[in-house]
Design a protein around this motif. Structure first.
Motif, PDB file in Angstrom:
ATOM      1  N   CYS A 126      29.027  69.342  33.439  1.00 30.29           N
ATOM      2  CA  CYS A 126      28.694  69.375  34.870  1.00 30.29           C
ATOM      3  C   CYS A 126      28.369  67.969  35.383  1.00 30.29           C
ATOM      4  CB  CYS A 126      27.524  70.313  35.124  1.00 30.29           C
ATOM      5  SG  CYS A 126      27.922  72.044  34.843  1.00 30.29           S
ATOM      6  N   GLU A 127      27.647  67.201  34.584  1.00 31.30           N
ATOM      7  CA  GLU A 127      27.319  65.846  35.015  1.00 31.30           C
ATOM      8  C   GLU A 127      28.577  64.995  35.110  1.00 31.30           C
ATOM      9  OE1 GLU A 127      24.311  62.109  34.035  1.00 31.30           O
ATOM     10  OE2 GLU A 127      24.209  63.940  32.833  1.00 31.30           O
ATOM     11  N   LEU A 128      29.469  65.136  34.138  1.00 29.39           N
ATOM     12  CA  LEU A 128      30.716  64.367  34.196  1.00 29.39           C
ATOM     13  C   LEU A 128      31.550  64.807  35.388  1.00 29.39           C
ATOM     14  CD1 LEU A 128      32.658  62.296  33.156  1.00 29.39           C
ATOM     15  CD2 LEU A 128      33.548  63.982  31.530  1.00 29.39           C
ATOM     16  N   THR A 129      31.548  66.098  35.693  1.00 32.42           N
ATOM     17  CA  THR A 129      32.291  66.579  36.868  1.00 32.42           C
ATOM     18  C   THR A 129      31.829  65.850  38.121  1.00 32.42           C
ATOM     19  OG1 THR A 129      32.640  68.771  35.901  1.00 32.42           O
ATOM     20  CG2 THR A 129      32.790  68.601  38.295  1.00 32.42           C
ATOM     21  N   CYS A 171      37.699  72.359  43.917  1.00 33.85           N
ATOM     22  CA  CYS A 171      37.347  71.327  42.936  1.00 33.85           C
ATOM     23  C   CYS A 171      37.715  71.701  41.501  1.00 33.85           C
ATOM     24  CB  CYS A 171      35.844  71.026  43.007  1.00 33.85           C
ATOM     25  SG  CYS A 171      35.310  70.326  44.582  1.00 33.85           S
ATOM     26  N   TYR A 172      38.402  72.809  41.340  1.00 32.87           N
ATOM     27  CA  TYR A 172      38.804  73.263  40.004  1.00 32.87           C
ATOM     28  C   TYR A 172      39.457  72.150  39.182  1.00 32.87           C
ATOM     29  CZ  TYR A 172      41.596  76.044  36.636  1.00 32.87           C
ATOM     30  OH  TYR A 172      42.186  76.554  35.510  1.00 32.87           O
ATOM     31  N   PRO A 173      40.374  71.357  39.738  1.00 32.35           N
ATOM     32  CA  PRO A 173      41.017  70.324  38.911  1.00 32.35           C
ATOM     33  C   PRO A 173      40.043  69.261  38.399  1.00 32.35           C
ATOM     34  CG  PRO A 173      42.327  70.755  40.879  1.00 32.35           C
ATOM     35  CD  PRO A 173      41.007  71.425  41.082  1.00 32.35           C
ATOM     36  N   ILE A 174      38.970  68.991  39.133  1.00 33.20           N
ATOM     37  CA  ILE A 174      38.010  67.979  38.668  1.00 33.20           C
ATOM     38  C   ILE A 174      37.205  68.526  37.495  1.00 33.20           C
ATOM     39  CG2 ILE A 174      36.151  66.424  39.336  1.00 33.20           C
ATOM     40  CD1 ILE A 174      37.059  66.642  42.203  1.00 33.20           C
ATOM     41  N   LEU A 175      36.789  69.790  37.586  1.00 32.88           N
ATOM     42  CA  LEU A 175      36.090  70.407  36.460  1.00 32.88           C
ATOM     43  C   LEU A 175      36.997  70.450  35.234  1.00 32.88           C
ATOM     44  CD1 LEU A 175      33.730  71.916  35.187  1.00 32.88           C
ATOM     45  CD2 LEU A 175      34.568  74.021  36.255  1.00 32.88           C
ATOM     46  N   ALA A 229      29.980  70.123  19.910  1.00 35.99           N
ATOM     47  CA  ALA A 229      30.635  69.544  21.077  1.00 35.99           C
ATOM     48  C   ALA A 229      29.714  68.567  21.795  1.00 35.99           C
ATOM     49  CB  ALA A 229      31.080  70.655  22.029  1.00 35.99           C
ATOM     50  N   ARG A 230      28.435  68.928  21.940  1.00 40.18           N
ATOM     51  CA  ARG A 230      27.484  68.056  22.638  1.00 40.18           C
ATOM     52  C   ARG A 230      27.233  66.767  21.861  1.00 40.18           C
ATOM     53  NH1 ARG A 230      22.243  70.683  25.002  1.00 40.18           N
ATOM     54  NH2 ARG A 230      22.434  68.809  26.283  1.00 40.18           N
ATOM     55  N   ALA A 231      27.286  66.852  20.536  1.00 39.69           N
ATOM     56  CA  ALA A 231      27.100  65.644  19.728  1.00 39.69           C
ATOM     57  C   ALA A 231      28.208  64.630  19.996  1.00 39.69           C
ATOM     58  CB  ALA A 231      27.071  66.007  18.244  1.00 39.69           C
ATOM     59  N   ILE A 232      29.380  65.120  20.383  1.00 44.56           N
ATOM     60  CA  ILE A 232      30.486  64.227  20.751  1.00 44.56           C
ATOM     61  C   ILE A 232      30.340  63.770  22.198  1.00 44.56           C
ATOM     62  CG2 ILE A 232      33.000  64.120  21.063  1.00 44.56           C
ATOM     63  CD1 ILE A 232      33.205  66.201  18.777  1.00 44.56           C
ATOM     64  N   ALA A 233      29.897  64.682  23.065  1.00 46.60           N
ATOM     65  CA  ALA A 233      29.849  64.389  24.498  1.00 46.60           C
ATOM     66  C   ALA A 233      28.719  63.450  24.881  1.00 46.60           C
ATOM     67  CB  ALA A 233      29.716  65.703  25.282  1.00 46.60           C
ATOM     68  N   ARG A 234      27.562  63.582  24.251  1.00 44.19           N
ATOM     69  CA  ARG A 234      26.381  62.815  24.672  1.00 44.19           C
ATOM     70  C   ARG A 234      26.589  61.302  24.617  1.00 44.19           C
ATOM     71  NH1 ARG A 234      23.344  66.521  21.159  1.00 44.19           N
ATOM     72  NH2 ARG A 234      22.434  68.204  22.387  1.00 44.19           N
ATOM     73  N   PRO A 235      27.094  60.735  23.519  1.00 44.71           N
ATOM     74  CA  PRO A 235      27.256  59.271  23.486  1.00 44.71           C
ATOM     75  C   PRO A 235      28.189  58.754  24.579  1.00 44.71           C
ATOM     76  CG  PRO A 235      27.423  60.187  21.284  1.00 44.71           C
ATOM     77  CD  PRO A 235      27.440  61.349  22.216  1.00 44.71           C
ATOM     78  N   LEU A 236      29.279  59.484  24.858  1.00 45.06           N
ATOM     79  CA  LEU A 236      30.183  59.041  25.913  1.00 45.06           C
ATOM     80  C   LEU A 236      29.482  59.102  27.263  1.00 45.06           C
ATOM     81  CD1 LEU A 236      32.911  58.182  27.043  1.00 45.06           C
ATOM     82  CD2 LEU A 236      33.573  60.604  27.099  1.00 45.06           C
ATOM     83  N   ARG A 264      27.226  56.211  27.868  1.00 44.88           N
ATOM     84  CA  ARG A 264      27.973  54.999  28.269  1.00 44.88           C
ATOM     85  C   ARG A 264      28.384  55.074  29.739  1.00 44.88           C
ATOM     86  NH1 ARG A 264      33.047  54.695  25.205  1.00 44.88           N
ATOM     87  NH2 ARG A 264      33.278  52.711  26.327  1.00 44.88           N
ATOM     88  N   LEU A 265      28.787  56.260  30.167  1.00 42.14           N
ATOM     89  CA  LEU A 265      29.219  56.413  31.567  1.00 42.14           C
ATOM     90  C   LEU A 265      28.042  56.230  32.520  1.00 42.14           C
ATOM     91  CD1 LEU A 265      31.572  59.524  31.191  1.00 42.14           C
ATOM     92  CD2 LEU A 265      32.175  57.105  31.116  1.00 42.14           C
ATOM     93  N   ARG A 266      26.882  56.777  32.166  1.00 42.73           N
ATOM     94  CA  ARG A 266      25.700  56.604  33.008  1.00 42.73           C
ATOM     95  C   ARG A 266      25.356  55.121  33.126  1.00 42.73           C
ATOM     96  NH1 ARG A 266      22.278  61.075  33.875  1.00 42.73           N
ATOM     97  NH2 ARG A 266      20.514  59.636  33.937  1.00 42.73           N
ATOM     98  N   GLU A 267      25.431  54.405  32.022  1.00 39.10           N
ATOM     99  CA  GLU A 267      25.165  52.966  32.033  1.00 39.10           C
ATOM    100  C   GLU A 267      26.164  52.249  32.922  1.00 39.10           C
ATOM    101  OE1 GLU A 267      23.200  49.395  30.825  1.00 39.10           O
ATOM    102  OE2 GLU A 267      22.638  51.481  30.509  1.00 39.10           O
ATOM    103  N   ALA A 268      27.441  52.655  32.822  1.00 37.34           N
ATOM    104  CA  ALA A 268      28.501  51.979  33.577  1.00 37.34           C
ATOM    105  C   ALA A 268      28.326  52.137  35.081  1.00 37.34           C
ATOM    106  CB  ALA A 268      29.871  52.513  33.149  1.00 37.34           C
TER     107      ALA A 268
END
Length: 436
Positions: free
Chosen positions: A91-94, A136-140, A316-323, A326-330
């Motif tokens: 949801c945050e990435l969306t 907004c379906y395509p963004i999700l 899945a979250r263990a993979i998603a969290r580090p990315l 980085r995005l939040r920092e960016a």
């Protein structure tokens, strides 16, 4: 060996049928066993809310579909099986992707255009049947893919545009923030078995009421559905042309090469449709029967399904969290820190205790000088006797600057300095008393 991530989303809006199994489930499970492949399978329950507002149906569908994939042989110790809604990072990435996606791009999405065209054709306002979920379906969907930097996305032809949109969004984000955060996903369209026919020869679909149930209804449900497969009117003993029939397409979906050839030969030799359908039931049940038993067990033990899904979500979250970090920092959603161009304040220096010195000058007179470091704060007038100079200093120290009349040099902050001096002397006296 380079690892390829393959991601498959499963919309949770109903139960699965034989066409889903042949066209999606079976090939996806086989692909997940390939060396060098890391597979992600998720229950797209957020997407399901766009199409279904019945909470009980949403809940039941999530369990049924998850149980189906597990029963069909998905190795959840290797592949990741999880619910979309158990990974809040999506949801945050969306939202991050929404903030850089052009509205014009969303206007071109097929599902949105189809909804608008249908409303206009019915004489309604263009957006009368459009929710923001649909829009907004395509963004999700892009967030589902990019959160794990999946390389390959198996989809039907109608979903290819969404993969292209995910690529566009990823490229825009990478360009705007100056780093390749996202890989660009590729759509994988496999036309083989994609359009398994239903009982009436049309595409197998619940909307046509022509499906062969996968597990629901058990063996009797399978027999009843196969009995309804449309065939020609040729009687037993009459030659039949199998090619192009619904029956032979269903048969080929489960038969090996020898079985395919044998069935064709028997039909051309006059095998009756009734007997052929009984054989089809036996053929299909040989593959699905053990799976159906496993499915029934899971449906009566939902806690087992829940444990598998939650374990998959944590992986899945263990993979998603580090990315996502980085995005939040960016984008600037960082922890508070010293901003560029600003200097950190210097720590205040410890106050230097002033020192009073009494001395005799060459003119024979006695003076008192108050120093703080190298700075002269106070210089007394001259006295003929050292005792007089001492008495003057004692009075100034006790009474303050008002008693320093006649001084040749007087600092504006003298009273504060005198207070500091008195405090230092008191502390020194206290320590001396304790030591005694």
């Amino acid at each position: 060996m380079k690892t390829t991530r393959v991601l498959t989303g499963i919309t949770t809006t109903g139960t699965l049928h034989l066409g889903n199994y042949v066209g999606a489930i079976r090939p996806a499970i086989a692909a997940s066993r390939e060396p060098g492949v890391e597979s992600f399978f998720f229950m797209a329950d957020y997407h399901g809310l766009i199409k279904c507002d019945d909470p009980d149906r949403v809940e039941a569908s999530r369990l049924q579909i998850a149980a189906t994939w597990i029963a069909a042989g998905l190795d959840t110790d290797v592949a990741l099986l999880y619910r979309q809604s158990d990974v809040p990072e999506v949801c945050e990435l969306t939202w991050l992707l929404t903030c850089i996606t052009a509205k014009g791009q969303m206007n071109r999405a097929h599902a949105y255009k189809a909804a608008v065209d249908a409303a206009v054709a019915a004489g309604e306002e263009p957006d009368s049947n459009v929710t923001m979920g649909l829009y907004c379906y395509p963004i999700l969907m892009a967030a589902d893919i990019l959160l794990y930097n999946a390389h390959r996305i198996p989809v039907g032809k109608d979903q290819v545009q969404h993969i292209e949109m995910a690529r566009d969004v990823a490229q825009r984000f990478n360009h705007q923030y100056g780093e390749d955060f996202f890989v660009l996903p590729e759509a994988q369209v496999d036309a083989e078995m994609e359009l398994l026919p239903g009982l009436d020869g049309r595409k197998m679909s619940k909307s046509y009421d022509n499906v062969v149930p996968l597990f629901e209804g058990g063996l009797d449900g399978l027999k009843g559905a196969i009995a309804r497969v449309v065939t020609d009117s040729r009687l037993p003993g009459e030659p039949k042309e199998p090619e192009g029939t619904t029956f032979i397409q269903l048969w080929d979906s489960f038969a090996n090469r020898e079985q395919r050839a044998a069935m064709r030969a028997e039909l051309r030799a006059g095998l009756g449709w009734g007997e052929a359908k009984q054989r089809l039931v036996t053929l299909i049940d040989a593959e699905l029967g053990p799976m159906r038993a496993r499915y029934e067990h899971l449906m009566t033990h939902p806690d087992e399904v829940e444990a598998i899904l939650l374990k998959g979500a944590e992986r899945a979250r263990a993979i998603a969290r580090p990315l996502l970090a980085r995005l939040r920092e960016a984008v600037g959603l960082r922890r508070s820190r010293l901003l560029p161009g600003r200097a950190a304040p210097q720590a205040p220096k410890a106050a230097v205790v002033p020192v009073a010195k009494q001395y005799r000058e060459a003119d024979g007179q006695f003076y008192v000088k108050l120093l703080q470091g190298e700075q002269v704060l106070l210089l007394s007038p001259g006295f003929t006797q050292g005792k007089e100079a001492g008495q003057w200093w004692a009075r100034v120290k006790a009474e303050g600057s008002g008693a320093a009349a006649g001084a040749q040099q007087l600092d504006a902050g003298l009273d504060a300095v005198l207070a500091l001096l008195r405090a230092a002397e008191a502390e020194k006296a206290e320590k001396a008393g304790k030591a005694g």
